[in-house]
Design a protein around this motif. Sequence first.
Motif, PDB file in Angstrom:
ATOM      1  N   VAL A  53       0.830  -1.207   0.000  1.00 12.57           N
ATOM      2  CA  VAL A  53       0.000   0.000   0.000  1.00 12.57           C
ATOM      3  C   VAL A  53       0.862   1.253   0.000  1.00 12.57           C
ATOM      4  O   VAL A  53       0.700   2.140  -0.844  1.00 12.57           O
ATOM      5  N   VAL A  54       1.781   1.338   0.960  1.00  9.19           N
ATOM      6  CA  VAL A  54       2.547   2.582   1.087  1.00  9.19           C
ATOM      7  C   VAL A  54       3.528   2.752  -0.077  1.00  9.19           C
ATOM      8  O   VAL A  54       3.841   3.889  -0.466  1.00  9.19           O
ATOM      9  N   GLU A  55       3.999   1.644  -0.652  1.00  8.21           N
ATOM     10  CA  GLU A  55       4.925   1.759  -1.782  1.00  8.21           C
ATOM     11  C   GLU A  55       4.208   2.045  -3.097  1.00  8.21           C
ATOM     12  O   GLU A  55       4.835   2.465  -4.069  1.00  8.21           O
ATOM     13  N   SER A  56       2.898   1.835  -3.118  1.00  7.26           N
ATOM     14  CA  SER A  56       2.131   2.055  -4.345  1.00  7.26           C
ATOM     15  C   SER A  56       1.895   3.523  -4.638  1.00  7.26           C
ATOM     16  O   SER A  56       1.569   3.895  -5.767  1.00  7.26           O
ATOM     17  N   GLY A  57       2.023   4.360  -3.620  1.00  9.24           N
ATOM     18  CA  GLY A  57       1.701   5.770  -3.788  1.00  9.24           C
ATOM     19  C   GLY A  57       0.209   6.024  -3.854  1.00  9.24           C
ATOM     20  O   GLY A  57      -0.234   7.080  -4.327  1.00  9.24           O
ATOM     21  N   ALA A  58      -0.603   5.070  -3.358  1.00 12.20           N
ATOM     22  CA  ALA A  58      -2.057   5.195  -3.420  1.00 12.20           C
ATOM     23  C   ALA A  58      -2.574   6.374  -2.626  1.00 12.20           C
ATOM     24  O   ALA A  58      -3.641   6.913  -2.903  1.00 12.20           O
ATOM     25  N   GLY A  59      -1.844   6.777  -1.589  1.00 13.99           N
ATOM     26  CA  GLY A  59      -2.282   7.906  -0.785  1.00 13.99           C
ATOM     27  C   GLY A  59      -1.876   7.801   0.676  1.00 13.99           C
ATOM     28  O   GLY A  59      -1.206   8.699   1.211  1.00 13.99           O
ATOM     29  N   PRO A  60      -2.267   6.740   1.385  1.00 10.27           N
ATOM     30  CA  PRO A  60      -2.011   6.666   2.824  1.00 10.27           C
ATOM     31  C   PRO A  60      -0.527   6.617   3.173  1.00 10.27           C
ATOM     32  O   PRO A  60       0.247   5.916   2.519  1.00 10.27           O
ATOM     33  N   HIS A  61      -0.146   7.359   4.218  1.00 11.30           N
ATOM     34  CA  HIS A  61       1.206   7.247   4.751  1.00 11.30           C
ATOM     35  C   HIS A  61       1.264   6.277   5.924  1.00 11.30           C
ATOM     36  O   HIS A  61       2.356   5.889   6.360  1.00 11.30           O
ATOM     37  N   THR A  62       0.090   5.885   6.442  1.00  8.85           N
ATOM     38  CA  THR A  62       0.038   4.941   7.553  1.00  8.85           C
ATOM     39  C   THR A  62      -1.028   3.902   7.261  1.00  8.85           C
ATOM     40  O   THR A  62      -2.149   4.254   6.874  1.00  8.85           O
ATOM     41  N   VAL A  63      -0.691   2.637   7.448  1.00  8.05           N
ATOM     42  CA  VAL A  63      -1.636   1.533   7.245  1.00  8.05           C
ATOM     43  C   VAL A  63      -1.714   0.726   8.540  1.00  8.05           C
ATOM     44  O   VAL A  63      -0.693   0.257   9.053  1.00  8.05           O
ATOM     45  N   LEU A  64      -2.921   0.596   9.062  1.00 11.63           N
ATOM     46  CA  LEU A  64      -3.187  -0.208  10.253  1.00 11.63           C
ATOM     47  C   LEU A  64      -3.949  -1.456   9.807  1.00 11.63           C
ATOM     48  O   LEU A  64      -5.075  -1.347   9.329  1.00 11.63           O
ATOM     49  N   THR A  65      -3.335  -2.608   9.944  1.00 15.67           N
ATOM     50  CA  THR A  65      -3.952  -3.855   9.512  1.00 15.67           C
ATOM     51  C   THR A  65      -4.389  -4.636  10.738  1.00 15.67           C
ATOM     52  O   THR A  65      -3.559  -5.034  11.565  1.00 15.67           O
ATOM     53  N   THR A  66      -5.688  -4.834  10.886  1.00 13.27           N
ATOM     54  CA  THR A  66      -6.211  -5.591  12.022  1.00 13.27           C
ATOM     55  C   THR A  66      -6.154  -7.081  11.715  1.00 13.27           C
ATOM     56  O   THR A  66      -6.432  -7.518  10.604  1.00 13.27           O
TER      57      THR A  66
END
Length: 327
Positions: free
Chosen positions: A217-230
Motif C-alpha cells: 500500500v505505502v509503496e504504491s503511492g495510493a495515498g495513505p502514509h500509515t496503514v493499520l492492519t487488524t
Amino acid sequence: MDSGPNALVAGETLVDFLPATPGPLATVESFTRRPGGAPANVAVGLARLGEPPWFWTRVGGDPFGEMLVGTIEAEGLPDRFVERDPDARTTLAFVAHDADADRGFTFYRDGTADTRMEAGRVPDAVLADVGWVVAGGVTLGGGPSREATLDLLERAAAADATVAFDPNYRPELWADGAFEGTVGEALEHVDVLKATAGELRALGFDGADAAALSRAVVESGAGPHTVLTTLGDAGALARATGAAPWGPATVTHPGYPVEPTDTTGAGDAFLAGTVAAFAGGETDLSAVLAFANAVAAVTTTAAGAMTALPTREAVRAFRAEQGSAGQ
C-alpha cells in the motif's frame, strides 16, 4: 483551531438486529435491536474515550431513525450534522453469529437515508477547524452518498485535516463491482488507512501476509502514509512512512486474550481507539496499537457494537487487569 470538536466522523447510522442464538439467519427466531453503523460506532467510541466528534449522518423519518437520533443525543454528540430524511427509511442490518462469535450481515438498504447524503453539507470552515476526518466505505457503495463521501474526503485533505478511512468491505453492497476503483479514488485523499488483510487484497494489493500487504500500500503511492492492519485475535500491525507526523515505523501488537461474546464493532472500536490516541497527542505507534487493541478487546466482551464501546476508564482498568499480557 476553535474550541469545537477536534474530529469529524461521517457515514451511516443503522439498526443492527442481533440474533438470540448462533447459526444461519434462517434458523434464528428472535433478535435484539441495537444502534449501529461503522461510522456511528466510531463517533460514539470517540465520545466515550473523551474525544466527542462532529458526526455527519442521515437517518430515515421513521421510528428507527427516531431511536437512533435519541441514541446519538444521549451519547453527547453534537447534532449539527445529524440529518433526518422525511422521504426515506433507516437502514437495517441483520447479524448472524457462528460458534466463535464471528458475524455475517444481511442488509436492508435499498434507497435508505444513508444512501442519500448530499455533497457540501459540511462547510469548508468546519473542515479547517478539525484535526481529523474519519469515513468508511459503506457510503461509497452507491447513490448520492458516493459522491458526497468522495467530496468530503477531497475537501478534508485540502483543508489539511488528517483523513482516516476504513473500507468496511461488504460485498453485497457493491453490486456494481466498483469497490476497487471507487475506494482507490478515495484513498488518494487518505492519510491513515485501517483495514483487514482481506480488504487490502480486495483493493488489488498483493502480499502473502499483513506486513507485505501494508508495504504494498505505502509503496504504491495510493495515498495513505500509515496503514493499520487488524488481525482479529492476533492483534494488529502498523506501518508508517516518513511522511507520517509520527515518523517511519513498522510495529505489531499481539492483542489481548479475551473470551469474545460478540465481535460486531471490534474494528470500529479499534479505529476509535487509534484516532483518540493520536488526537490526544500520542506519537508512538506501539502505544497507539496497544491502546486501540485494548479498546477493541473490551468491546468484544459484551453484545452489540455501539452498546459495548468502553470508556477510557474501562480501558485503563482492563489493561491493568491484563498486566503484562498483550503489552
